[in-house]
Design a protein around this motif. Sequence first.
Motif, PDB file in Angstrom:
ATOM      1  N   GLY A 346      55.649  50.895  23.544  1.00  0.00           N
ATOM      2  CA  GLY A 346      54.377  50.219  23.696  1.00  0.00           C
ATOM      3  C   GLY A 346      53.498  50.295  22.476  1.00  0.00           C
ATOM      4  O   GLY A 346      52.574  49.484  22.313  1.00  0.00           O
ATOM      5  N   GLU A 347      53.736  51.257  21.584  1.00  0.00           N
ATOM      6  CA  GLU A 347      52.996  51.371  20.327  1.00  0.00           C
ATOM      7  C   GLU A 347      53.972  51.851  19.262  1.00  0.00           C
ATOM      8  O   GLU A 347      53.954  53.010  18.833  1.00  0.00           O
ATOM      9  CB  GLU A 347      51.828  52.354  20.473  1.00  0.00           C
ATOM     10  N   PRO A 348      54.876  50.979  18.819  1.00  0.00           N
ATOM     11  CA  PRO A 348      55.973  51.432  17.947  1.00  0.00           C
ATOM     12  C   PRO A 348      55.523  51.870  16.575  1.00  0.00           C
ATOM     13  O   PRO A 348      56.180  52.707  15.950  1.00  0.00           O
ATOM     14  CB  PRO A 348      56.879  50.195  17.873  1.00  0.00           C
ATOM     15  N   LEU A 349      54.425  51.336  16.053  1.00  0.00           N
ATOM     16  CA  LEU A 349      54.028  51.634  14.684  1.00  0.00           C
ATOM     17  C   LEU A 349      53.714  53.107  14.489  1.00  0.00           C
ATOM     18  O   LEU A 349      53.958  53.660  13.422  1.00  0.00           O
ATOM     19  CB  LEU A 349      52.814  50.782  14.297  1.00  0.00           C
ATOM     20  N   GLY A 350      53.213  53.759  15.505  1.00  0.00           N
ATOM     21  CA  GLY A 350      52.844  55.156  15.334  1.00  0.00           C
ATOM     22  C   GLY A 350      53.837  56.138  15.878  1.00  0.00           C
ATOM     23  O   GLY A 350      53.585  57.347  15.826  1.00  0.00           O
ATOM     24  N   SER A 351      54.974  55.693  16.395  1.00  0.00           N
ATOM     25  CA  SER A 351      55.861  56.625  17.076  1.00  0.00           C
ATOM     26  C   SER A 351      57.322  56.501  16.692  1.00  0.00           C
ATOM     27  O   SER A 351      58.069  57.461  16.844  1.00  0.00           O
ATOM     28  CB  SER A 351      55.736  56.448  18.594  1.00  0.00           C
ATOM     29  N   LEU A 352      57.773  55.342  16.204  1.00  0.00           N
ATOM     30  CA  LEU A 352      59.192  55.139  15.946  1.00  0.00           C
ATOM     31  C   LEU A 352      59.546  55.534  14.518  1.00  0.00           C
ATOM     32  O   LEU A 352      58.729  55.467  13.599  1.00  0.00           O
ATOM     33  CB  LEU A 352      59.573  53.679  16.172  1.00  0.00           C
ATOM     34  N   ALA A 353      60.815  55.908  14.320  1.00  0.00           N
ATOM     35  CA  ALA A 353      61.324  56.213  12.995  1.00  0.00           C
ATOM     36  C   ALA A 353      61.452  54.935  12.177  1.00  0.00           C
ATOM     37  O   ALA A 353      61.382  53.814  12.706  1.00  0.00           O
ATOM     38  CB  ALA A 353      62.675  56.918  13.114  1.00  0.00           C
ATOM     39  N   ALA A 354      61.689  55.100  10.869  1.00  0.00           N
ATOM     40  CA  ALA A 354      61.707  53.936   9.977  1.00  0.00           C
ATOM     41  C   ALA A 354      62.806  52.950  10.353  1.00  0.00           C
ATOM     42  O   ALA A 354      62.581  51.735  10.401  1.00  0.00           O
ATOM     43  CB  ALA A 354      61.878  54.410   8.536  1.00  0.00           C
ATOM     44  N   GLY A 355      64.019  53.458  10.610  1.00  0.00           N
ATOM     45  CA  GLY A 355      65.107  52.562  10.988  1.00  0.00           C
ATOM     46  C   GLY A 355      64.851  51.840  12.292  1.00  0.00           C
ATOM     47  O   GLY A 355      65.205  50.657  12.453  1.00  0.00           O
ATOM     48  N   ASP A 356      64.222  52.534  13.245  1.00  0.00           N
ATOM     49  CA  ASP A 356      63.892  51.896  14.518  1.00  0.00           C
ATOM     50  C   ASP A 356      62.768  50.884  14.360  1.00  0.00           C
ATOM     51  O   ASP A 356      62.734  49.866  15.061  1.00  0.00           O
ATOM     52  CB  ASP A 356      63.503  52.957  15.544  1.00  0.00           C
ATOM     53  N   LEU A 357      61.837  51.144  13.425  1.00  0.00           N
ATOM     54  CA  LEU A 357      60.790  50.162  13.151  1.00  0.00           C
ATOM     55  C   LEU A 357      61.379  48.865  12.623  1.00  0.00           C
ATOM     56  O   LEU A 357      60.907  47.769  12.955  1.00  0.00           O
ATOM     57  CB  LEU A 357      59.802  50.726  12.136  1.00  0.00           C
ATOM     58  N   ALA A 358      62.426  48.974  11.798  1.00  0.00           N
ATOM     59  CA  ALA A 358      63.086  47.771  11.295  1.00  0.00           C
ATOM     60  C   ALA A 358      63.703  46.973  12.442  1.00  0.00           C
ATOM     61  O   ALA A 358      63.619  45.736  12.468  1.00  0.00           O
ATOM     62  CB  ALA A 358      64.154  48.154  10.275  1.00  0.00           C
ATOM     63  N   GLY A 359      64.313  47.663  13.411  1.00  0.00           N
ATOM     64  CA  GLY A 359      64.853  46.959  14.574  1.00  0.00           C
ATOM     65  C   GLY A 359      63.773  46.300  15.402  1.00  0.00           C
ATOM     66  O   GLY A 359      63.942  45.176  15.898  1.00  0.00           O
ATOM     67  N   ALA A 360      62.635  46.986  15.560  1.00  0.00           N
ATOM     68  CA  ALA A 360      61.517  46.386  16.296  1.00  0.00           C
ATOM     69  C   ALA A 360      60.973  45.173  15.558  1.00  0.00           C
ATOM     70  O   ALA A 360      60.626  44.155  16.170  1.00  0.00           O
ATOM     71  CB  ALA A 360      60.427  47.423  16.514  1.00  0.00           C
ATOM     72  N   ALA A 361      60.892  45.249  14.219  1.00  0.00           N
ATOM     73  CA  ALA A 361      60.403  44.109  13.441  1.00  0.00           C
ATOM     74  C   ALA A 361      61.329  42.911  13.575  1.00  0.00           C
ATOM     75  O   ALA A 361      60.877  41.764  13.718  1.00  0.00           O
ATOM     76  CB  ALA A 361      60.263  44.509  11.972  1.00  0.00           C
ATOM     77  N   ALA A 362      62.632  43.151  13.533  1.00  0.00           N
ATOM     78  CA  ALA A 362      63.587  42.052  13.704  1.00  0.00           C
ATOM     79  C   ALA A 362      63.464  41.423  15.089  1.00  0.00           C
ATOM     80  O   ALA A 362      63.594  40.198  15.251  1.00  0.00           O
ATOM     81  CB  ALA A 362      65.007  42.558  13.470  1.00  0.00           C
ATOM     82  N   THR A 363      63.195  42.247  16.108  1.00  0.00           N
ATOM     83  CA  THR A 363      63.017  41.710  17.455  1.00  0.00           C
ATOM     84  C   THR A 363      61.756  40.864  17.558  1.00  0.00           C
ATOM     85  O   THR A 363      61.759  39.800  18.190  1.00  0.00           O
ATOM     86  CB  THR A 363      62.971  42.856  18.471  1.00  0.00           C
ATOM     87  N   LEU A 364      60.680  41.309  16.923  1.00  0.00           N
ATOM     88  CA  LEU A 364      59.448  40.518  16.934  1.00  0.00           C
ATOM     89  C   LEU A 364      59.641  39.193  16.192  1.00  0.00           C
ATOM     90  O   LEU A 364      59.023  38.188  16.550  1.00  0.00           O
ATOM     91  CB  LEU A 364      58.314  41.320  16.303  1.00  0.00           C
ATOM     92  N   ARG A 365      60.474  39.202  15.155  1.00  0.00           N
ATOM     93  CA  ARG A 365      60.756  37.934  14.474  1.00  0.00           C
ATOM     94  C   ARG A 365      61.452  36.967  15.423  1.00  0.00           C
ATOM     95  O   ARG A 365      61.143  35.767  15.454  1.00  0.00           O
ATOM     96  CB  ARG A 365      61.630  38.194  13.246  1.00  0.00           C
ATOM     97  N   ARG A 366      62.384  37.468  16.211  1.00  0.00           N
ATOM     98  CA  ARG A 366      63.040  36.605  17.205  1.00  0.00           C
ATOM     99  C   ARG A 366      62.045  36.078  18.219  1.00  0.00           C
ATOM    100  O   ARG A 366      62.175  34.938  18.696  1.00  0.00           O
ATOM    101  CB  ARG A 366      64.140  37.378  17.929  1.00  0.00           C
ATOM    102  N   ALA A 367      61.063  36.894  18.562  1.00  0.00           N
ATOM    103  CA  ALA A 367      60.063  36.472  19.549  1.00  0.00           C
ATOM    104  C   ALA A 367      59.026  35.529  18.968  1.00  0.00           C
ATOM    105  O   ALA A 367      58.220  34.971  19.714  1.00  0.00           O
ATOM    106  CB  ALA A 367      59.377  37.692  20.148  1.00  0.00           C
ATOM    107  N   GLY A 368      58.996  35.358  17.638  1.00  0.00           N
ATOM    108  CA  GLY A 368      58.041  34.453  17.014  1.00  0.00           C
ATOM    109  C   GLY A 368      56.751  35.096  16.576  1.00  0.00           C
ATOM    110  O   GLY A 368      55.871  34.395  16.051  1.00  0.00           O
TER     111      GLY A 368
END
Length: 511
Positions: A346-368
């Motif tokens: 729910g708040e990935p920027l402050g809790s996820l590791a760097a590699g996981d942040l990259a996966g979250a960013a790629a998912t947000l790109r798919r979502a637009g």
Amino acid sequence: MTSFKSKLARLGPLPAERRGAAPLAVAQASLDRGPAVDGVGPSEAPPALAAAAPAPTDAAPAAAPASPSTGVARPSLDDLRERISRIVARGAPPTPRADPARGELPFHVEQTPGGPLYASRTRSLAAARVGRAPLVAARDADPAMLALLSLDPALAGCDVRRALFLDTETTGLAGGTGTVPFLIGLAWFDPGADSAGPLGEPPSDGFVMEQLLLRRLGEEEPILRRLAERLADASMIVTYNGKAFDMPLLRTRYVMNRLPPPPELPHLDLVHVARRIHKARLKSRTLIALEHDVLGRVRVGDVPGGEIVACYAHFLRTGDEEALLGVVEHNAADVLAMVALVGLYGEPLGSLAAGDLAGAAATLRRAGALERAAELADAAVERGGGAVARRARGDIAKARGDKARALADYEALAAEIDDPSVRLELAKLYEHHVRSFARALELADQGTAEPEPAQARRRARLQRKVDRSAAALALPFGQAAGAGAVDGAPARPCSEPAAPQREGDARGREE
């Protein structure tokens, strides 16, 4: 073929209290004598047999006749029945009906119109954690972010504070009408306005954990009715692989018990979110693996998932409540792990590791959501996300139209790893954005992630462009200017930068 006479002989005599000896003797004599000969009827017994026939008496019957072949006396039917009775009596005593409310299991019984309901309810403290992730963070999770990560817009308008976390333990993994959920774990946020802590401390925010146990098969109705009540109060469902297994199975059980189906709520299935976010870092994305590698908690003495069915079967056969203690703890740990994961996602920027942040960013790109995706990708690169983070940032920059940023990230990525797909992206940018056909052809010759026919077409097209560029440079300046640039575009000085153009338009003209 065996005659009826020999079959009758093998049966042996019946007990004295159930028959008289004379009728059997007469019948035996009649069989021995055979059909009537010379006018003597079958009813006339020979004197020897008639004299040997015993009179009716209450004395114990004589021993069974011996077998003609072995000479050993054969047991009678009553003897066989008695032997079977003794063997059955030596078996296990009848299993007492288990009562989880009176033993070691943490359940209490509630009498309902549909039968007894065995439930356990506990409340977590406000500072409770699963590993390094606080449970209370799920209360403040951003529903818009959860909707983007799950690619489900229906979750954006849900109230996360009214989410119902659900996990089941079942009698099998095949699904269908033969599989029954025997333990349902539920959790929801409780503001604690009217309840105090277990030691009398002031009420505080926390999550309530409720587990519903099927004591024996056939007592599902009260469990299903309680679950329907919890679902009616919820705004969304949170499961781990629940879209494919838990919820279809529960809907089947409502049909089998002739109960109204539960309401259809927005469903956050964390297994899909976890696969998108952690696919570059984790090989296994089971809930226990996430709890270990993402949340930082190691389960000690946990019951493996493959042994859960056997534990419940042992409980049903013997009433041994100790067999279910580990299963109950396993189910509770699964539910609390889902609560902690929602707080992270729910708040990935402050809790996820760097590699996981990259996966979250790629998912947000798919979502637009390109702006939020770029923010996460920049953070992933700054925190040392490596090639995965640079690839995500390059893809996002390309989608936003920032070709210069995409080119820089792809160039850095190509120098770090050997990836044909990265060379393909560079070849496209050099051809359509930079218009450096020679560099694009060089990258294409090194191999791209395309089928061979597509690669051949790309190389042929780039070769034609390189040849036309060389021919134009060979002409005098005035003729070259009059001939125009390659592909009919007006000539421009070498110092003038190429005008960015949309890649789809350029590819359409070239191909």
